[in-house]
Design an enzyme around this catalytic site. Sequence first.
Site, mmCIF file in Angstrom:
data_model
loop_
_atom_site.group_PDB
_atom_site.id
_atom_site.type_symbol
_atom_site.label_atom_id
_atom_site.label_comp_id
_atom_site.label_asym_id
_atom_site.label_seq_id
_atom_site.Cartn_x
_atom_site.Cartn_y
_atom_site.Cartn_z
ATOM 1 N N TYR A 63 4.816 47.599 36.573
ATOM 2 C CA TYR A 63 4.376 48.467 35.785
ATOM 3 C C TYR A 63 5.325 49.756 35.601
ATOM 4 C CZ TYR A 63 -0.115 46.496 35.119
ATOM 5 O OH TYR A 63 -1.054 45.412 34.823
ATOM 6 N N ASP A 100 0.632 51.248 25.953
ATOM 7 C CA ASP A 100 1.776 52.032 25.805
ATOM 8 C C ASP A 100 1.857 53.350 25.078
ATOM 9 O OD1 ASP A 100 2.371 49.558 23.040
ATOM 10 O OD2 ASP A 100 1.206 51.762 23.065
ATOM 11 N N HIS A 115 -8.040 49.138 27.420
ATOM 12 C CA HIS A 115 -7.396 48.766 28.954
ATOM 13 C C HIS A 115 -7.014 49.652 29.531
ATOM 14 C CE1 HIS A 115 -7.770 44.291 26.673
ATOM 15 N NE2 HIS A 115 -8.738 44.812 27.204
HETATM 16 C C1 BV8 Z 1 -14.091 41.378 32.238
HETATM 17 C C2 BV8 Z 1 -4.168 45.556 30.591
HETATM 18 C C3 BV8 Z 1 -15.827 41.253 33.512
HETATM 19 C C4 BV8 Z 1 -3.133 45.094 31.623
HETATM 20 C C5 BV8 Z 1 -5.412 43.520 30.025
HETATM 21 C C6 BV8 Z 1 -15.256 35.493 27.518
HETATM 22 C C7 BV8 Z 1 -14.627 34.146 27.148
HETATM 23 C C8 BV8 Z 1 -13.545 34.080 27.720
HETATM 24 C C9 BV8 Z 1 -13.052 34.579 29.096
HETATM 25 C C10 BV8 Z 1 -13.397 35.679 29.001
HETATM 26 C C11 BV8 Z 1 -14.601 36.091 28.488
HETATM 27 N N1 BV8 Z 1 -15.162 37.562 28.864
HETATM 28 C C12 BV8 Z 1 -14.106 37.997 30.023
HETATM 29 C C13 BV8 Z 1 -13.464 36.808 30.210
HETATM 30 C C14 BV8 Z 1 -12.244 36.762 31.165
HETATM 31 C C15 BV8 Z 1 -11.023 37.783 30.457
HETATM 32 C C16 BV8 Z 1 -10.494 36.950 29.428
HETATM 33 O O1 BV8 Z 1 -10.769 37.342 28.238
HETATM 34 N N2 BV8 Z 1 -9.572 35.987 29.520
HETATM 35 C C17 BV8 Z 1 -8.959 35.301 28.529
HETATM 36 C C18 BV8 Z 1 -7.325 35.231 28.954
HETATM 37 C C19 BV8 Z 1 -9.629 34.187 28.129
HETATM 38 N N3 BV8 Z 1 -11.269 39.139 30.178
HETATM 39 C C20 BV8 Z 1 -11.331 40.086 31.349
HETATM 40 O O2 BV8 Z 1 -11.259 39.639 32.499
HETATM 41 C C21 BV8 Z 1 -11.957 41.431 31.084
HETATM 42 N N4 BV8 Z 1 -12.860 41.877 31.864
HETATM 43 O O3 BV8 Z 1 -14.355 40.187 31.510
HETATM 44 O O4 BV8 Z 1 -14.976 41.774 33.200
HETATM 45 C C22 BV8 Z 1 -16.800 42.197 34.134
HETATM 46 C C23 BV8 Z 1 -17.855 42.960 33.289
HETATM 47 C C24 BV8 Z 1 -18.624 43.712 34.039
HETATM 48 C C25 BV8 Z 1 -18.545 43.792 35.549
HETATM 49 C C26 BV8 Z 1 -17.431 43.312 36.177
HETATM 50 C C27 BV8 Z 1 -16.624 42.601 35.452
HETATM 51 C C28 BV8 Z 1 -11.042 42.608 31.015
HETATM 52 C C29 BV8 Z 1 -9.782 41.890 30.022
HETATM 53 C C30 BV8 Z 1 -8.622 43.119 30.095
HETATM 54 C C31 BV8 Z 1 -7.241 42.395 30.981
HETATM 55 N N5 BV8 Z 1 -6.360 43.538 30.961
HETATM 56 N N6 BV8 Z 1 -4.259 44.353 29.750
HETATM 57 C C32 BV8 Z 1 -1.706 45.126 31.290
HETATM 58 O O5 BV8 Z 1 -1.647 45.565 30.089
HETATM 59 O O6 BV8 Z 1 -1.026 44.963 32.087
HETATM 60 S S1 BV8 Z 1 -5.366 42.254 28.772
HETATM 61 C C33 BV8 Z 1 -3.815 42.480 27.752
HETATM 62 O O7 BV8 Z 1 -3.656 41.071 27.334
HETATM 63 C C34 BV8 Z 1 -3.585 43.242 26.831
HETATM 64 O O8 BV8 Z 1 -4.373 44.392 27.018
HETATM 65 C C35 BV8 Z 1 -4.360 42.399 25.722
HETATM 66 O O9 BV8 Z 1 -5.510 42.782 25.896
HETATM 67 C C36 BV8 Z 1 -4.220 40.966 26.090
HETATM 68 C C37 BV8 Z 1 -3.064 40.629 25.353
HETATM 69 O O10 BV8 Z 1 -3.371 40.228 23.848
HETATM 70 P P1 BV8 Z 1 -2.425 40.688 23.002
HETATM 71 O O11 BV8 Z 1 -2.124 42.163 22.987
HETATM 72 O O12 BV8 Z 1 -3.201 40.040 21.585
HETATM 73 O O13 BV8 Z 1 -1.037 39.907 23.055
HETATM 74 P P2 BV8 Z 1 -0.635 38.546 22.758
HETATM 75 O O14 BV8 Z 1 0.613 38.373 23.284
HETATM 76 O O15 BV8 Z 1 -1.789 37.516 22.976
HETATM 77 O O16 BV8 Z 1 -0.636 38.430 20.995
HETATM 78 C C38 BV8 Z 1 0.298 39.128 20.377
HETATM 79 C C39 BV8 Z 1 0.048 38.929 18.881
HETATM 80 O O17 BV8 Z 1 0.759 39.740 18.035
HETATM 81 C C40 BV8 Z 1 0.139 37.507 18.542
HETATM 82 O O18 BV8 Z 1 -0.916 37.206 17.616
HETATM 83 C C41 BV8 Z 1 1.488 37.934 17.397
HETATM 84 O O19 BV8 Z 1 1.470 36.563 16.376
HETATM 85 C C42 BV8 Z 1 1.330 39.253 16.979
HETATM 86 N N7 BV8 Z 1 2.552 39.704 16.558
HETATM 87 C C43 BV8 Z 1 3.723 39.633 17.279
HETATM 88 N N8 BV8 Z 1 4.624 40.236 16.819
HETATM 89 C C44 BV8 Z 1 4.077 41.001 15.545
HETATM 90 C C45 BV8 Z 1 2.821 40.631 15.672
HETATM 91 N N9 BV8 Z 1 1.840 41.256 14.869
HETATM 92 C C46 BV8 Z 1 2.234 42.132 14.012
HETATM 93 N N10 BV8 Z 1 3.305 42.601 13.870
HETATM 94 C C47 BV8 Z 1 4.472 42.015 14.651
HETATM 95 N N11 BV8 Z 1 5.687 42.568 14.765
#
Ligand code: BV8
Length: 237
Positions: A63, A100, A115
């Site tokens: 981090y 960020d 987040h």
């Molecule tokens: C929770 C902080 C319960 C850390 C992050 C339902 C279904 C399935 C799974 C779950 C569900 N509910 C919960 C879950 C589990 C889990 C989850 O979602 N898992 C996923 C992987 C399936 N969720 C959790 O654990 C959440 N908590 O559910 O708690 C609970 C409730 C009550 C009491 C107790 C417990 C917590 C989730 C948060 C985790 N923390 N970040 C850190 O940053 O270090 S998540 C982290 O990953 C980011 O914050 C962000 O959210 C995610 C990444 O996603 P994106 O930002 O979209 O990045 P990615 O690379 O995937 O995509 C980038 C996109 O940009 C692409 O589409 C690309 O094409 C595009 N792009 C690229 N360049 C450009 C562009 N777009 C425009 N311009 C460009 N130039």
Amino acid sequence: MERLVAALRAARSVFVLTGSGISAESGLPTFRGINGLWRTHRVEELASPEGFARDPVLVWTWYNERKSAHVRAEPNAGHDALARLERIVDDFTLATQNVDSLHLRAGSSNVLELHGNLREARCTRCGARRAFEATGLPLDEIDHECGGKFRPDIVWFGEPLPADVWRAAQTGAARADVILVVGTSAVVYPAAALATHYNERAFVAEVNPEPTAISDRIDCVLRGTAVELLPRLLDDL
Ligand code: BV8
């Protein structure tokens, strides 16, 4: 673009959801893209309470690297365009998954950090908070006098989002006339649900060079980058 411009012109209330893609053109890696953070690092080791309990020095080292990269980065024309949009819309809410702080640095004010952020650390036992420099938290200051450990003020996998922030995001999405989704793959929940689960009425559009998990469930898809398309959108408004 015309359909989105028309929808925004008629909109009283706008909700924007962003992900790491909007910061890609500021030089910050996304999570799942090429060289994405989750491709080069094991998420369960670095962004989970279990990983922190196992090795807090490893987690802070990571981090602190990200914090220094954030401080070196500059908001881009995509961030700036959303700050401009906020100034011309009556009711505007920006919910970001990014930690960020680039939206705030671009001048956006009504920003919901779903987040968390990398501006403060908090103690795992007593909740005490402390700020840290641009270089991050010194690794010999992780332990807190109460016996707890300072951790990043970030929402890790398996952890709930801050209740007040989540409630404000839900209500912002529910009352929006237009929902704009920028730079997220829309696979992480509950954040992704803000685009599609709380408002049948809104015109939902995404700005992303690639298809996402919601592309086939929304009204309008703009294929391109945040820096290419968002300034054009504002110019056409
Ligand atoms: C929770 C902080 C319960 C850390 C992050 C339902 C279904 C399935 C799974 C779950 C569900 N509910 C919960 C879950 C589990 C889990 C989850 O979602 N898992 C996923 C992987 C399936 N969720 C959790 O654990 C959440 N908590 O559910 O708690 C609970 C409730 C009550 C009491 C107790 C417990 C917590 C989730 C948060 C985790 N923390 N970040 C850190 O940053 O270090 S998540 C982290 O990953 C980011 O914050 C962000 O959210 C995610 C990444 O996603 P994106 O930002 O979209 O990045 P990615 O690379 O995937 O995509 C980038 C996109 O940009 C692409 O589409 C690309 O094409 C595009 N792009 C690229 N360049 C450009 C562009 N777009 C425009 N311009 C460009 N130039």
